[in-house]
Design a protein around this motif. Structure first.
Motif, PDB file in Angstrom:
ATOM      1  N   LEU A 112     -48.154  38.734 -43.323  1.00 44.13           N
ATOM      2  CA  LEU A 112     -49.483  38.103 -43.331  1.00 44.13           C
ATOM      3  C   LEU A 112     -49.369  36.609 -43.617  1.00 44.13           C
ATOM      4  O   LEU A 112     -50.050  35.786 -42.995  1.00 44.13           O
ATOM      5  N   VAL A 162     -45.187  43.581 -45.663  1.00 42.24           N
ATOM      6  CA  VAL A 162     -46.548  43.402 -45.143  1.00 42.24           C
ATOM      7  C   VAL A 162     -47.146  42.050 -45.546  1.00 42.24           C
ATOM      8  O   VAL A 162     -47.643  41.303 -44.701  1.00 42.24           O
ATOM      9  N   PHE A 163     -47.054  41.715 -46.830  1.00 46.64           N
ATOM     10  CA  PHE A 163     -47.696  40.464 -47.257  1.00 46.64           C
ATOM     11  C   PHE A 163     -46.942  39.224 -46.773  1.00 46.64           C
ATOM     12  O   PHE A 163     -47.554  38.204 -46.481  1.00 46.64           O
ATOM     13  N   LYS A 209     -51.508  42.265 -33.772  1.00 49.07           N
ATOM     14  CA  LYS A 209     -50.852  43.399 -34.436  1.00 49.07           C
ATOM     15  C   LYS A 209     -49.353  43.306 -34.287  1.00 49.07           C
ATOM     16  O   LYS A 209     -48.849  42.628 -33.387  1.00 49.07           O
ATOM     17  N   LYS A 263     -42.907  48.392 -45.237  1.00 52.01           N
ATOM     18  CA  LYS A 263     -44.111  48.184 -46.021  1.00 52.01           C
ATOM     19  C   LYS A 263     -43.973  46.989 -46.973  1.00 52.01           C
ATOM     20  O   LYS A 263     -44.918  46.227 -47.165  1.00 52.01           O
ATOM     21  N   MET A 292     -47.983  49.607 -39.764  1.00 51.44           N
ATOM     22  CA  MET A 292     -48.438  48.693 -38.721  1.00 51.44           C
ATOM     23  C   MET A 292     -49.219  47.610 -39.447  1.00 51.44           C
ATOM     24  O   MET A 292     -49.940  47.906 -40.396  1.00 51.44           O
ATOM     25  N   VAL A 293     -49.111  46.376 -39.003  1.00 50.64           N
ATOM     26  CA  VAL A 293     -49.952  45.331 -39.585  1.00 50.64           C
ATOM     27  C   VAL A 293     -50.897  44.824 -38.501  1.00 50.64           C
ATOM     28  O   VAL A 293     -50.461  44.456 -37.413  1.00 50.64           O
ATOM     29  N   THR A 294     -52.190  44.863 -38.788  1.00 47.38           N
ATOM     30  CA  THR A 294     -53.153  44.216 -37.891  1.00 47.38           C
ATOM     31  C   THR A 294     -53.726  43.052 -38.687  1.00 47.38           C
ATOM     32  O   THR A 294     -53.943  43.165 -39.885  1.00 47.38           O
ATOM     33  N   ALA A 295     -53.891  41.928 -38.046  1.00 46.04           N
ATOM     34  CA  ALA A 295     -54.308  40.737 -38.784  1.00 46.04           C
ATOM     35  C   ALA A 295     -55.067  39.788 -37.878  1.00 46.04           C
ATOM     36  O   ALA A 295     -55.323  40.086 -36.704  1.00 46.04           O
ATOM     37  N   LEU A 296     -55.427  38.632 -38.465  1.00 49.47           N
ATOM     38  CA  LEU A 296     -56.155  37.598 -37.731  1.00 49.47           C
ATOM     39  C   LEU A 296     -55.365  36.310 -37.797  1.00 49.47           C
ATOM     40  O   LEU A 296     -54.748  36.017 -38.822  1.00 49.47           O
TER      41      LEU A 296
END
Ligand SMILES: Cc1cc2nc3c(=O)[nH]c(=O)nc-3n(C[C@H](O)[C@H](O)[C@H](O)COP(=O)(O)OP(=O)(O)OC[C@H]3O[C@@H](n4cnc5c(N)ncnc54)[C@H](O)[C@@H]3O)c2cc1C
Ligand code: SF4
Lengths: 422, 118
Positions: B81, B77-78, B67, B74, B50-54
């Motif tokens: 982001l 992920v970056f 999210k 995986k 899961m990715v949670t971010a701003l």
């Protein structure tokens, strides 16, 4: 002084998950004149800044982020029409349940309450409590402060980061800082194990190749105005740095994740007895403190790992406060419990003579136990026993005693843990 | 090839050793129970997070938390982001609002996890 005075049946201090769940439960149990006071600008408590997922598996059978979990309870509070005041900080509380709060919009206000639920949560151990030398420079934060800066204010504390302590907040922040473009150089833990969850170690450190150094600590801090580096060293069995093992790491930020302490200044003011073992109020199985009409739940009572358990405990506090208000007699004599072998931070710590329901005891194991047996004894008689494959200080353990077991026994009660082998 | 990993299934945190030939896990040892074997297979063949971010909010200092609606691979992920780094949303935003549709072609949406504004 001529102070504005309000009169409520139930006052809830703190609008985090504990305060919200307590308020909903009390309202559902028939308390209509109640009030939640929260010093921050919004309800939700620490969950507002916990934007990662992992909340609510027990309560909602789905994995939510902190703000999402809080939003469900806030919606419920609004649905039930429960009054609350944000930006309202309680500054005193008397044994007669008279509180005083300061609010930007209302000024100084007194509240006379029929019952009070303490739900103030906990705060991080400040760096002063650490005995780390030379830390007057900028760049040192508690992990939670850094979390607030990044997640709520959109500010980055720094670019090259070392984390002292491997508590969950520190682990979560290692990943967050990495996501936000910083380089996390190491997580340094003085103990031979982490108090954080395995899942967080794997998904917040291992995933990004961040080393976790056990039996290590920070022994020196460099930099005048801004942190320029830290010296870390290995420690021996007595936690003393071993000479010759020092290494310097250049960094501009040090995050401290060295534990939480329940926030109980108000409780103490009201004459609530505090426990040296938990740092929170001493409560019985109804979450009542020694001061009649004052109850406690959530992280102000004892530091929880899971918010789901906070909500469940708080709901019980809400019900119990409602029963107190409806004039039900409170338990008379209370018997102290003994935290036996391997047991620390036992809650409840006292018990009424005749509990009216099954009682669940929660505690922190003192060490890692494999193939363990948790048992509750009273005067030589075993009231409950439970096997656990593993117990660790990082995860709260619990055992439930059936109500009838209390009726058939007398004497001191002890909760203990032992290893029994495979 | 032997691969070492830690099971996250329970606090035992078993150290797992898996025999992985690049496409398949043929053997897992060190696991205290079946969960560990399943974890090693998934983690080595198709790891997801899961990715949670701003993300930035137009006209505000504070960011918005978001999210992925479901775990994504995986290795993405970056990139996920980075994609979110290019996003700026205009308030008001409600929990569950889609912030980025079908991120990186994964079929997974990124959604808001809090309310902001109005
Ligand atoms: C970084 C971090 C990560 C976490 N991760 C997870 C996770 O992944 N999964 C999970 O289930 N749990 C997690 N938790 C635990 C969970 O968030 C807490 O257990 C829960 O928030 C505790 O709720 P509380 O209401 O007791 O305290 P808090 O959330 O701290 O709320 C207390 C409230 O009281 C207010 N208050 C205090 N004093 C006063 C006063 N004098 N006057 C007015 N208001 C006052 C505070 O402002 C605050 O809003 C995490 C906690 C942290 C800190
Ligand atoms: S393999 Fe089983 S016992 Fe071992 S950590 Fe995973 S879930 Fe726990």
């Amino acid at each position: 002084m001529n102070m504005k005075t309000k009169r409520v049946d139930l006052l809830i201090i703190g609008g985090g998950p504990a305060g919200l769940a307590a308020a909903c439960a009390a309202r559902e149990a028939g308390v209509t004149n109640l009030l939640i006071l929260e010093r921050e600008d919004a309800l939700g408590g620490i969950l507002r800044q916990c934007i990662h997922n992992g909340f609510g598996l027990h309560t909602f059978q789905e994995e939510l982020t902190g703000p999402e979990y809080a939003a469900r309870y806030i919606a419920r509070v609004q649905e039930l029409g429960i009054p609350y005041e944000c930006g309202a900080m309680v500054i005193s509380l008397s044994p007669e349940r008279r509180a005083v709060y300061v609010s930007r919009t209302e000024g100084i206000v007194a509240v006379e309450a029929g019952a009070v639920i303490l739900a103030m949560g906990c705060r991080e151990r400040p760096r002063g409590a650490l005995g780390t030398p030379g830390w007057r420079c900028a760049g040192i934060f508690t992990a939670g402060t850094a979390q607030k800066l990044v997640n709520l204010e959109g500010r980055m504390p720094g670019k090259r980061v070392v984390i002292l302590g491997s508590g969950d907040i520190g682990l979560i922040m290692a990943r967050r800082m990495t996501f936000s473009g910083a380089k996390v150089l190491a997580c340094v833990e003085i103990m031979p194990y982490s108090s954080g969850l395995k899942r967080n170690i794997v998904q917040c450190l291992d995933d990004y190749g961040i080393p976790l150094l056990f039996n290590h600590t920070v022994v020196d801090i460099h930099g005048r105005e801004r942190l320029t580096g830290v010296t870390i060293a290995e420690v021996d069995g007595k936690k003393r740095p071993i000479p010759g093992t020092e290494q310097e790491i250049a960094c501009d930020t040090l995050l401290l994740s060295v534990g939480l302490i329940p926030e109980n200044e108000l409780s103490a003011m009201a004459g609530v007895a505090l426990s040296p073992a938990t740092g929170g109020p001493v409560v019985d199985e109804t979450l009542a403190t020694n001061v009649p009409g004052i109850f406690s739940c959530g992280n102000v009572l004892h530091v929880h790992d899971l918010v789901d358990f906070v909500s469940a405990e708080a709901a019980r506090a809400g019900e119990m406060a409602a029963r107190f208000l409806s004039g039900e007699k409170t338990a008379g004599e209370r018997i102290p419990l003994i935290a036996g072998n391997g047991v620390s931070a036992l809650v409840p710590e006292v018990l009424s003579k005749r509990p009216e329901a099954d009682v669940t005891f929660m505690f922190r194991p003192r060490a890692v136990y494999r193939n363990a047996r948790i048992a509750v004894f009273r005067g030589g008689k075993q009231l409950a026993v439970k096997r656990a494959r593993i117990l660790a200080p990082g995860e709260m353990a619990e055992i439930t005693v059936k109500q009838d077991a209390f009726c058939e026994s007398e004497g001191e009660l002890t909760v203990s843990v032992e290893e029994v082998g495979a | 090839m032997k691969r070492e990993l830690t099971c996250i299934g329970c606090p035992m945190g078993c150290r797992l050793t898996a025999e992985f030939n690049g496409t398949e896990v043929t053997e897992v040892t060190g696991n205290g129970c079946a969960v560990g074997a399943r974890y090693a297979r998934e983690e080595l063949t198709n790891p997801k997070r899961m990715v949670t971010a701003l993300v930035r909010v137009v006209g505000m200092e504070r960011p918005l938390s978001v999210k992925t609606e479901a775990p994504i691979e995986k290795r993405l992920v970056f990139d996920c982001l980075a994609a979110l780094g290019a996003v700026a949303v205009a308030p008001p935003v409600r929990i569950g609002d889609v912030i980025l549709e079908n991120v990186l072609g994964t079929g997974v949406n990124v959604v808001a996890t809090e309310d902001i504004g109005g």
